[in-house]
Motif scaffolding. Structure first.
Motif, PDB file in Angstrom:
ATOM      1  N   CYS A   9       0.880  -1.246  -0.007  1.00 45.99           N
ATOM      2  CA  CYS A   9       0.203  -0.013   0.036  1.00 45.99           C
ATOM      3  C   CYS A   9       0.951   1.162   0.129  1.00 45.99           C
ATOM      4  O   CYS A   9       1.733   1.099   0.783  1.00 45.99           O
ATOM      5  CB  CYS A   9      -0.985  -0.051   1.357  1.00 45.99           C
ATOM      6  SG  CYS A   9      -2.042   1.432   1.408  1.00 45.99           S
ATOM      7  N   GLY A  10       0.708   2.071  -0.774  1.00 49.13           N
ATOM      8  CA  GLY A  10       1.536   3.376  -0.855  1.00 49.13           C
ATOM      9  C   GLY A  10       1.294   4.431   0.262  1.00 49.13           C
ATOM     10  O   GLY A  10       1.836   5.428   0.453  1.00 49.13           O
ATOM     11  N   SER A  11       0.200   4.223   1.024  1.00 50.44           N
ATOM     12  CA  SER A  11      -0.230   5.078   2.018  1.00 50.44           C
ATOM     13  C   SER A  11       0.002   4.476   3.498  1.00 50.44           C
ATOM     14  O   SER A  11      -0.321   5.196   4.556  1.00 50.44           O
ATOM     15  CB  SER A  11      -1.848   5.513   1.958  1.00 50.44           C
ATOM     16  OG  SER A  11      -2.014   5.965   0.634  1.00 50.44           O
ATOM     17  N   CYS A  12       0.394   3.151   3.808  1.00 49.69           N
ATOM     18  CA  CYS A  12       0.576   3.013   5.045  1.00 49.69           C
ATOM     19  C   CYS A  12       1.333   1.664   5.095  1.00 49.69           C
ATOM     20  O   CYS A  12       1.678   1.200   3.888  1.00 49.69           O
ATOM     21  CB  CYS A  12      -0.803   2.549   5.567  1.00 49.69           C
ATOM     22  SG  CYS A  12      -1.852   1.012   5.205  1.00 49.69           S
ATOM     23  N   CYS A  27      -6.064   4.848   7.187  1.00 49.44           N
ATOM     24  CA  CYS A  27      -5.342   4.877   5.715  1.00 49.44           C
ATOM     25  C   CYS A  27      -6.185   5.362   4.634  1.00 49.44           C
ATOM     26  O   CYS A  27      -7.779   4.572   4.595  1.00 49.44           O
ATOM     27  CB  CYS A  27      -5.057   3.208   5.386  1.00 49.44           C
ATOM     28  SG  CYS A  27      -4.393   3.146   3.727  1.00 49.44           S
ATOM     29  N   PRO A  28      -6.017   6.282   3.682  1.00 48.38           N
ATOM     30  CA  PRO A  28      -6.925   6.661   2.800  1.00 48.38           C
ATOM     31  C   PRO A  28      -7.064   5.742   1.676  1.00 48.38           C
ATOM     32  O   PRO A  28      -8.137   5.871   0.995  1.00 48.38           O
ATOM     33  CB  PRO A  28      -6.203   8.019   2.338  1.00 48.38           C
ATOM     34  CG  PRO A  28      -4.989   7.863   2.608  1.00 48.38           C
ATOM     35  CD  PRO A  28      -4.774   7.012   3.988  1.00 48.38           C
TER      36      PRO A  28
END
Length: 65
Positions: A9-12, A27-28
Motif C-alpha cells: 500500500c502506498g499510504s500505510c 489509511c486513505p
C-alpha cells in the motif's frame, strides 16, 4: 508448506493476518481492498472508487429512478 502473500500500500504499512488484508487505522486507500454489496441488486463487487455503492451503472440508474 506455508503459502505467502505479498501486499503493498502506498499510504500505510499493510499486513496480511489470517489471509485478511489489514491497513493501518486511517489509511486513505483501505477502501481499495473492500468487497461491497450493491445497494440495488445485492451482488458483491470490488469498488473502482471510494464512493461507489453500486456494482454497475444500470443498478445505480435503477436505484435512483
Amino acid at each position: 508448506m506455508a503459502k505467502y502473500r505479498t501486499v503493498t500500500c502506498g499510504s500505510c504499512e499493510v499486513l496480511v493476518i489470517n489471509n485478511v488484508i489489514c491497513h493501518e487505522t486511517g489509511c486513505p486507500d483501505a477502501w481499495k481492498d473492500e468487497t461491497r454489496e450493491c445497494k440495488w441488486c445485492g451482488r458483491f463487487f470490488k469498488p473502482a472508487d471510494r464512493g461507489q455503492d453500486f456494482c454497475d451503472d444500470s443498478c445505480a440508474e435503477a436505484y435512483n429512478s
